[in-house]
Design a protein around this motif. Structure first.
Motif, PDB file in Angstrom:
ATOM      1  N   ARG A  76     109.871  83.890  22.378  1.00 22.17           N
ATOM      2  CA  ARG A  76     108.354  84.354  21.021  1.00 22.17           C
ATOM      3  C   ARG A  76     108.299  83.649  19.932  1.00 22.17           C
ATOM      4  O   ARG A  76     107.198  83.584  19.300  1.00 22.17           O
ATOM      5  N   LEU A  77     109.240  82.309  19.303  1.00 18.74           N
ATOM      6  CA  LEU A  77     109.754  82.106  19.166  1.00 18.74           C
ATOM      7  C   LEU A  77     108.678  79.889  19.105  1.00 18.74           C
ATOM      8  O   LEU A  77     109.590  78.816  18.156  1.00 18.74           O
ATOM      9  N   GLY A  78     108.770  79.649  20.416  1.00 14.40           N
ATOM     10  CA  GLY A  78     108.360  79.052  21.073  1.00 14.40           C
ATOM     11  C   GLY A  78     109.562  78.373  21.754  1.00 14.40           C
ATOM     12  O   GLY A  78     109.239  77.111  22.647  1.00 14.40           O
ATOM     13  N   PHE A  79     110.624  78.596  21.629  1.00 16.82           N
ATOM     14  CA  PHE A  79     111.171  78.370  23.018  1.00 16.82           C
ATOM     15  C   PHE A  79     111.318  78.353  24.584  1.00 16.82           C
ATOM     16  O   PHE A  79     110.478  79.623  24.718  1.00 16.82           O
ATOM     17  N   ALA A  80     111.390  77.731  25.424  1.00 11.01           N
ATOM     18  CA  ALA A  80     110.913  77.893  26.936  1.00 11.01           C
ATOM     19  C   ALA A  80     112.032  78.934  27.551  1.00 11.01           C
ATOM     20  O   ALA A  80     112.965  79.545  26.871  1.00 11.01           O
ATOM     21  N   ASP A  81     111.805  79.647  28.396  1.00 13.70           N
ATOM     22  CA  ASP A  81     112.276  81.100  28.425  1.00 13.70           C
ATOM     23  C   ASP A  81     113.197  80.623  29.520  1.00 13.70           C
ATOM     24  O   ASP A  81     113.436  80.675  30.846  1.00 13.70           O
ATOM     25  N   GLN A  82     113.729  80.017  28.817  1.00 17.53           N
ATOM     26  CA  GLN A  82     115.458  79.144  29.891  1.00 17.53           C
ATOM     27  C   GLN A  82     116.695  79.891  29.107  1.00 17.53           C
ATOM     28  O   GLN A  82     116.416  79.756  27.574  1.00 17.53           O
ATOM     29  N   PHE A 120     121.870  78.001  23.284  1.00 17.27           N
ATOM     30  CA  PHE A 120     121.941  78.769  24.576  1.00 17.27           C
ATOM     31  C   PHE A 120     122.058  80.281  25.097  1.00 17.27           C
ATOM     32  O   PHE A 120     122.317  80.980  23.298  1.00 17.27           O
ATOM     33  N   THR A 121     120.815  80.658  25.327  1.00 11.34           N
ATOM     34  CA  THR A 121     120.895  81.769  25.061  1.00 11.34           C
ATOM     35  C   THR A 121     120.647  82.762  26.448  1.00 11.34           C
ATOM     36  O   THR A 121     120.503  82.273  27.358  1.00 11.34           O
ATOM     37  N   PHE A 122     120.915  84.332  26.150  1.00  9.62           N
ATOM     38  CA  PHE A 122     120.823  84.881  27.048  1.00  9.62           C
ATOM     39  C   PHE A 122     119.821  85.957  27.322  1.00  9.62           C
ATOM     40  O   PHE A 122     119.610  86.860  27.637  1.00  9.62           O
ATOM     41  N   ARG A 123     119.280  85.969  25.349  1.00 14.52           N
ATOM     42  CA  ARG A 123     118.422  86.861  25.513  1.00 14.52           C
ATOM     43  C   ARG A 123     117.155  85.824  25.150  1.00 14.52           C
ATOM     44  O   ARG A 123     116.200  85.749  24.447  1.00 14.52           O
ATOM     45  N   GLN A 124     116.517  85.089  26.539  1.00 17.09           N
ATOM     46  CA  GLN A 124     115.037  84.518  26.881  1.00 17.09           C
ATOM     47  C   GLN A 124     114.196  84.815  25.647  1.00 17.09           C
ATOM     48  O   GLN A 124     112.950  84.206  25.605  1.00 17.09           O
ATOM     49  N   GLY A 125     113.931  86.440  26.445  1.00 14.30           N
ATOM     50  CA  GLY A 125     112.550  86.577  25.939  1.00 14.30           C
ATOM     51  C   GLY A 125     112.370  86.851  24.633  1.00 14.30           C
ATOM     52  O   GLY A 125     111.562  86.311  23.961  1.00 14.30           O
ATOM     53  N   VAL A 161     119.012  77.436  28.419  1.00 10.16           N
ATOM     54  CA  VAL A 161     119.349  76.744  27.499  1.00 10.16           C
ATOM     55  C   VAL A 161     118.002  76.250  27.331  1.00 10.16           C
ATOM     56  O   VAL A 161     117.089  75.698  27.628  1.00 10.16           O
ATOM     57  N   SER A 162     117.353  75.900  25.636  1.00  8.74           N
ATOM     58  CA  SER A 162     115.812  75.484  25.521  1.00  8.74           C
ATOM     59  C   SER A 162     115.822  74.592  24.834  1.00  8.74           C
ATOM     60  O   SER A 162     116.623  74.953  23.234  1.00  8.74           O
ATOM     61  N   MET A 163     115.065  73.901  24.594  1.00 11.49           N
ATOM     62  CA  MET A 163     114.825  72.995  23.155  1.00 11.49           C
ATOM     63  C   MET A 163     113.752  73.191  22.978  1.00 11.49           C
ATOM     64  O   MET A 163     112.317  73.302  23.026  1.00 11.49           O
ATOM     65  N   ILE A 164     113.654  72.635  20.936  1.00  9.06           N
ATOM     66  CA  ILE A 164     111.915  72.732  20.605  1.00  9.06           C
ATOM     67  C   ILE A 164     112.358  70.992  19.320  1.00  9.06           C
ATOM     68  O   ILE A 164     113.347  70.971  18.926  1.00  9.06           O
ATOM     69  N   LYS A 165     110.991  70.567  19.899  1.00 14.43           N
ATOM     70  CA  LYS A 165     111.135  70.045  18.341  1.00 14.43           C
ATOM     71  C   LYS A 165     110.272  70.391  16.812  1.00 14.43           C
ATOM     72  O   LYS A 165     109.074  71.060  17.421  1.00 14.43           O
ATOM     73  N   VAL A 166     110.820  70.749  15.799  1.00 13.68           N
ATOM     74  CA  VAL A 166     110.336  71.143  14.386  1.00 13.68           C
ATOM     75  C   VAL A 166     109.074  70.006  14.266  1.00 13.68           C
ATOM     76  O   VAL A 166     109.559  68.458  14.404  1.00 13.68           O
TER      77      VAL A 166
END
Ligand SMILES: CC(C)(COP(=O)(O)OP(=O)(O)OC[C@H]1O[C@@H](n2cnc3c(N)ncnc32)[C@H](O)[C@@H]1OP(=O)(O)O)[C@@H](O)C(=O)NCCC(=O)NCCS
Length: 254
Positions: free
Chosen positions: A241-247, A232-237, A249-254
Motif C-alpha cells: 500500500r506504500l508503493g513497495f512490490a508485493d514481495q 525485507f518483510t513478511f507483511r508484503q500487503g 524483499v522490495s525496493m522503491i526510489k524516493v
C-alpha cells in the motif's frame, strides 16, 4: 542469465535413495545411470534432484540442508508423515514468513519444505488517532526494546543495533509514550533500508504504521532525493500500500 540449477547430492545407495524420494516424498519420475546405478535423478514438477554414488561423502552429510518451496505445505507434510518420513522439525510458522518442516532423508540430508504463510485478510484501519505525534529520531534503547524488541528480538536486542542506524521515526501517544518505532540504515550514499517497523499491539489498525513509514520515506527523500529504499518483510500487503512490490524483499526510489 541462468536457465536452471540442480543439486547433485552424495548418496550411499542410488536405488534406495530414489525409491525413498519417490515412495515417501512423492517425486513423480526418476532415472538411473549404470548397472548397478552410480548416478540417478528424481523430478517432480520443475524440481529435480540428482544423486551421485559417493558413500564416503554421504557418510558426513547429516544435517546438510536443502530447501524446497511447495504449493500446499500442510498437505505435503501430511503425505510425508503418512508415508513414514522422519520429521526432524515439525511444521510451524516461522518468523521469516514461511511455514516449514524438515525431513531427514536416508542419507542424512535435511530437506526443508516450505510455503509462504498466507496472510490473514486485514480489516481497513481506523483514522489516525488525535494527539499521536510523529517524531523524527531514533528510539531510545528502552523504547526500542519495549516496542520493536517484542516483535523482532525476543532474546534481547543485540548491542549496537541503534548505533548502526542512520535515523528513526517514533510515534508518541498523547501521554508522550513511544507506541511505534522504526529505524533506517544508510547502507551507502543513496541507499537506505528500513528495519524493525513495529506498532504496539493495542495501537495497531489506526494508520500509525503507515504514517511512520511515510515519515521515514519523507526523511530519506529530503536527505537524499532519488535514493533507493529497500526492506525485507513478511507483511508484503502492508508495504504494497506504500508503493513497495508485493514481495519479501522490495525496493522503491524516493
Ligand atoms: C505491520 C504493522 C507495522 C502495521 O501497523 P498498523 O499501524 O497496524 O497498520 P496501519 O493501520 O497503518 O495499516 C495501513 C493500511 O495497511 C493495511 N494493513 C495493515 N497490516 C496489513 C497486512 N499485514 N497486510 C495487508 N494490509 C495491511 C491496513 O488495513 C490499512 O489499510 P487501509 O489504509 O485500507 O485502512 C503492525 O501490525 C505491527 O507492528 N506488526 C508487528 C510487527 C511487524 O510485522 N512489522 C512489519 C514487518 S517488517
Amino acid at each position: 542469465m541462468f536457465k536452471t540449477g540442480v543439486p547433485i547430492l552424495a548418496a550411499n545407495d542410488i536405488e534406495a535413495t530414489l525409491d525413498y524420494y519417490r515412495r515417501v516424498l512423492g517425486f513423480a519420475s526418476s532415472w538411473t545411470w549404470g548397472e548397478p546405478p552410480t548416478f540417478g535423478s528424481v523430478s517432480w514438477g520443475n524440481v529435480t534432484v540428482m544423486f551421485n554414488l559417493q558413500p564416503e561423502i554421504a557418510a558426513h552429510v547429516r544435517g546438510h540442508q536443502h530447501w524446497f518451496e511447495v504449493e500446499n505445505v500442510d498437505a505435503m507434510c501430511e503425505r510425508h508423515v503418512a508415508h513414514g518420513a522422519n520429521i526432524v522439525s515439525p511444521i510451524a510458522d516461522k518468523p521469516w514468513g514461511l511455514r516449514e518442516y524438515i525431513v531427514e532423508d536416508p542419507n542424512g540430508y535435511h530437506l526443508r519444505f516450505a510455503a509462504r504463510i498466507r496472510e490473514e485478510p486485514v480489516e481497513p484501519s481506523a483514522p489516525f488517532p488525535p494527539g499521536v505525534a510523529l517524531v523524527r529520531r531514533l528510539p531510545t534503547e528502552e523504547e526500542f526494546a519495549r516496542v520493536a524488541g517484542q516483535e523482532f528480538y525476543r532474546d534481547g536486542v543485540p548491542t549496537g543495533v541503534l548505533e548502526r542506524s542512520w535515523q528513526g521515526v517514533v510515534a508518541l501517544s498523547p501521554e508522550g509514550e513511544a507506541i511505534a518505532t522504526l529505524r533506517i540504515v544508510q547502507d551507502a550514499p543513496g541507499w537506505f533500508s528500513v528495519w524493525d517497523v513495529a506498532v504496539l499491539p493495542e495501537w495497531r489498525g489506526r494508520h500509525i504504521g503507515a504514517e511512520i513509514m511515510r515519515e521515514a520515506l519523507d526523511l530519506v527523500r529530503e536527505a537524499s532525493p532519488g535514493a533507493f529504499v529497500y526492506l525485507f518483510t513478511f507483511r508484503q500487503g502492508f508495504y504494497a500500500r506504500l508503493g513497495f512490490a508485493d514481495q519479501t524483499v522490495s525496493m522503491i526510489k524516493v
